[in-house]
Design a protein around this motif. Structure first.
Motif, short mmCIF file in Angstrom:
data_model
loop_
_atom_site.label_atom_id
_atom_site.label_comp_id
_atom_site.label_asym_id
_atom_site.label_seq_id
_atom_site.Cartn_x
_atom_site.Cartn_y
_atom_site.Cartn_z
N PHE A 1 -37.69 -38.17 -43.71
CA PHE A 1 -36.23 -38.29 -43.63
C PHE A 1 -35.81 -39.35 -42.62
CE2 PHE A 1 -35.45 -34.51 -46.13
CZ PHE A 1 -34.19 -34.73 -46.63
N ALA A 2 -36.46 -39.36 -41.47
CA ALA A 2 -36.12 -40.34 -40.43
C ALA A 2 -36.42 -41.75 -40.90
CB ALA A 2 -36.89 -40.02 -39.14
N HIS A 3 -37.55 -41.92 -41.55
CA HIS A 3 -37.92 -43.24 -42.08
C HIS A 3 -36.90 -43.70 -43.12
CE1 HIS A 3 -40.40 -46.57 -43.39
NE2 HIS A 3 -40.23 -46.16 -44.63
N ASP A 4 -36.54 -42.82 -44.03
CA ASP A 4 -35.57 -43.14 -45.07
C ASP A 4 -34.21 -43.49 -44.46
OD1 ASP A 4 -34.66 -43.21 -47.93
OD2 ASP A 4 -33.42 -41.55 -47.24
N PHE A 5 -33.79 -42.70 -43.48
CA PHE A 5 -32.51 -42.96 -42.81
C PHE A 5 -32.53 -44.33 -42.13
CE2 PHE A 5 -29.96 -42.85 -38.91
CZ PHE A 5 -28.70 -42.61 -39.44
N GLY A 6 -33.59 -44.60 -41.39
CA GLY A 6 -33.68 -45.87 -40.69
C GLY A 6 -33.67 -47.06 -41.64
N LYS A 7 -34.42 -46.96 -42.71
CA LYS A 7 -34.55 -48.08 -43.64
C LYS A 7 -33.34 -48.21 -44.56
CE LYS A 7 -37.84 -50.57 -46.21
NZ LYS A 7 -37.71 -51.76 -45.43
N ARG A 8 -32.98 -47.12 -45.23
CA ARG A 8 -31.95 -47.18 -46.26
C ARG A 8 -30.54 -47.18 -45.69
NH1 ARG A 8 -29.52 -43.33 -49.08
NH2 ARG A 8 -30.87 -41.71 -48.27
N VAL A 9 -30.30 -46.35 -44.70
CA VAL A 9 -28.95 -46.20 -44.16
C VAL A 9 -28.68 -47.23 -43.06
CG1 VAL A 9 -27.33 -44.64 -43.01
CG2 VAL A 9 -28.90 -43.75 -44.74
N GLU B 1 -30.72 -49.83 -42.20
CA GLU B 1 -31.36 -51.11 -42.49
C GLU B 1 -32.21 -51.60 -41.32
OE1 GLU B 1 -28.48 -53.90 -44.06
OE2 GLU B 1 -27.79 -52.43 -45.55
N ILE B 2 -33.02 -50.68 -40.79
CA ILE B 2 -33.93 -50.98 -39.68
C ILE B 2 -35.34 -51.04 -40.27
CG2 ILE B 2 -34.91 -50.12 -37.52
CD1 ILE B 2 -32.26 -48.61 -37.08
N ASP B 3 -36.02 -52.16 -40.04
CA ASP B 3 -37.39 -52.30 -40.56
C ASP B 3 -38.44 -51.75 -39.60
OD1 ASP B 3 -36.64 -53.47 -43.00
OD2 ASP B 3 -36.50 -55.46 -42.08
N ALA B 4 -38.11 -51.66 -38.33
CA ALA B 4 -39.05 -51.15 -37.33
C ALA B 4 -38.98 -49.62 -37.29
CB ALA B 4 -38.69 -51.72 -35.96
N PRO B 5 -40.03 -48.99 -36.76
CA PRO B 5 -39.99 -47.52 -36.62
C PRO B 5 -38.82 -47.08 -35.74
CG PRO B 5 -42.21 -48.34 -36.24
CD PRO B 5 -41.30 -49.54 -36.32
N LEU B 6 -38.22 -45.97 -36.09
CA LEU B 6 -37.12 -45.42 -35.28
C LEU B 6 -37.67 -44.93 -33.95
CD1 LEU B 6 -35.17 -43.34 -37.93
CD2 LEU B 6 -34.45 -45.46 -36.87
N PRO B 7 -36.91 -45.07 -32.88
CA PRO B 7 -37.36 -44.54 -31.59
C PRO B 7 -37.34 -43.02 -31.60
CG PRO B 7 -35.12 -45.38 -31.43
CD PRO B 7 -35.61 -45.71 -32.81
N GLN C 1 -44.59 -44.26 -36.04
CA GLN C 1 -45.23 -45.50 -35.63
C GLN C 1 -46.25 -45.97 -36.68
OE1 GLN C 1 -44.49 -47.46 -32.98
NE2 GLN C 1 -42.83 -46.02 -32.59
N ASP C 2 -46.93 -45.02 -37.30
CA ASP C 2 -47.99 -45.34 -38.26
C ASP C 2 -47.50 -45.41 -39.70
OD1 ASP C 2 -49.68 -45.29 -36.09
OD2 ASP C 2 -50.50 -43.30 -36.53
N TRP C 3 -46.19 -45.33 -39.92
CA TRP C 3 -45.65 -45.28 -41.29
C TRP C 3 -46.13 -46.51 -42.06
CZ3 TRP C 3 -43.23 -41.01 -42.91
CH2 TRP C 3 -42.73 -41.03 -44.21
#
Length: 123
Positions: free
Chosen positions: A77-85, A87-93, A116-118
């Protein structure tokens, strides 16, 4: 498979305490979701078909347990939120999860490692 927002609500309920009957789950999510008991039961049935929850009989009542791992589901969910919502390409803090009532310190460390390992998206 990533759960829907309503499926996530039921999973969060189970991650806090399990096993629970459909009635017990409904009582815990009723105010948040604002829906009927039959909607909770129908969602649990769909989740059972998708292998998101497991069901067993206990004292003559069907009870449910979460079949999805909490930390990996939250990481997705966090990865999807960061990328899709966002638009962050780096891992979320991971500090964005600090203070969460859903994860403890060990789970927070595991979540940070997963984020980090996504695996990188293929273009």
């Amino acid at each position: 498979m990533t759960p829907s927002v309503t499926e996530l609500s039921l999973l969060k309920c189970l991650w806090k305490q399990q096993p629970l009957s459909a009635r017990e789950i409904h009582e815990r999510v009723e105010q948040e979701l604002g829906w009927s008991y039959s909607s909770t039961r129908k969602t649990l049935e769909r989740m059972l078909e998708k292998d998101m929850v497991a069901q067993q009989a206990m004292h003559g009542v069907h009870v449910y347990t979460a079949a999805l791992d909490k930390v990996s589901t939250l990481a997705a969910f966090a990865h999807d939120f960061g990328k899709r919502v966002m638009e962050i390409d780096a891992p979320l803090p991971v500090n964005m999860f600090t203070g969460s009532k859903l994860v403890d310190q060990q789970e927070l460390a595991e979540l940070e490692q997963l984020l980090q390992d996504w695996p990188a998206e293929k273009a």
